[in-house]
Design a protein around this motif. Sequence first.
Motif, PDB file in Angstrom:
ATOM      1  N   ARG A 117      -2.335   9.562   0.148  1.00  0.00           N
ATOM      2  CA  ARG A 117      -3.098   8.714   1.077  1.00  0.00           C
ATOM      3  C   ARG A 117      -2.975   7.242   0.688  1.00  0.00           C
ATOM      4  N   TYR A 118      -3.029   6.981  -0.622  1.00  0.00           N
ATOM      5  CA  TYR A 118      -2.897   5.608  -1.119  1.00  0.00           C
ATOM      6  C   TYR A 118      -1.532   5.028  -0.731  1.00  0.00           C
ATOM      7  N   GLN A 119      -0.501   5.863  -0.798  1.00  0.00           N
ATOM      8  CA  GLN A 119       0.846   5.419  -0.450  1.00  0.00           C
ATOM      9  C   GLN A 119       1.111   5.452   1.056  1.00  0.00           C
ATOM     10  N   LYS A 120       0.120   6.006   1.808  1.00  0.00           N
ATOM     11  CA  LYS A 120       0.261   6.146   3.254  1.00  0.00           C
ATOM     12  C   LYS A 120       1.498   6.975   3.615  1.00  0.00           C
TER      13      LYS A 120
END
Length: 411
Positions: A117-120
């Motif tokens: 999620r952080y890296q999308k």
Amino acid sequence: MKRRLYPAYKIHGAIFLSFIILGFIIDGPIKVFQGLQKIIFNSDILITDYVELAGIGPALVNAGLLTLMIILLYLLLGIKPNGSTIMSFWLIAGFAFFGKNIFNVWPIIFGVYLFSRYQKEPFINFILIAILGTTLAPTVSQLAFEGIFPPGIAHLAGISIGIFIGFILPPLASSTVNVHHGYNLYNLGFSGGLLAMVLMSIYRLLGINFEKRFLWNTENTLFFAVFLYSIFTFLLIYGYIKNGKSFKNVKKIFTHSGKLVTDFYLLYEKAAYINMGILGIVSTTYVLLIGGDLNGPVISGIFTIVGFGTFGKHLFNVLPIMIGASLTVFLHIWELSSPSMLLAILFSTALAPIAGQYGWLIGILTGFLHVAVVMNIGSVHGGMNLYNNGFAAGFVALILIPIIRSFKKGG
């Protein structure tokens, strides 16, 4: 969105469901649930044999249930089966006899999800790292249940460290492949070992240390021999029938080095099941011939070989490594059937691609060197990295491959 239930998921779902059914038949519901409590609320550092800790039934149910959960996760994500996904089923099932349970893997998996999620990026891009990254599952149990902190704080600490590990593991795992050039099939064991080494160093700096642990069952070899031969004979026959009642393409599998990434399932599909069955029968027979025990840790080693039968291992790159590892017995330091040697020999096949690429002689040398390294490396991570042999194999490949390449063309 409708999820397709692929044949590979059906057949493996049936196999691991049979573990649960057999577990309940052997020990009954009460003993199984009591045993699962022991498995969950206990230390899992090396070596913790769930068969010795809780009994055959609970160990089987833990293995079957956890693996079915992983299969369901793949289904929910819409992931098509390939060699790496099938390999991960067998690694999860194997280590669910030996350090992973239905509780301690999920904080790490969730941590990898948060990283995605952080890296999308889609979680499916990191799913294999999430599943195999559970090599560090004992870190969760150690902090949560070993009385280092008061109960509430301990549970929070265990879950938090698991999420943290999962969050930082993907970039580390991606970079370590370059270190061993793809010749260590247990890449997560190497990256996980490095991370566990740093964590253990910090723990020791803070005055936290873990007692050594050795739980090893010796009383159920006959039962597990029948159990394992039944599974592997089924895989071989299933593959033979689905492969058009033929051993076609099995010889082609034998021609590959097995270096990452070599996906036998995508290349040859049903023939990969034959390869798995052969590897399982041979590795189980080897253990029995040398008088070794069949128990949780040894099943884990055998299942790991079988799983990688879809993703890099075959008879002719595995045997040289196992022979080389076995030859260390002539040093008169370890007995061939001793627990440490059994596990070192089975898991040394992480380096099978070296034998596949450079031949039997170098493969034998590699297996010999691997045992020397793995017998002296476990203390640096305090037993928190379940893929200890993958950790050792990373260093062996790091040293050997540049030397081999300097004297040989190719690679």
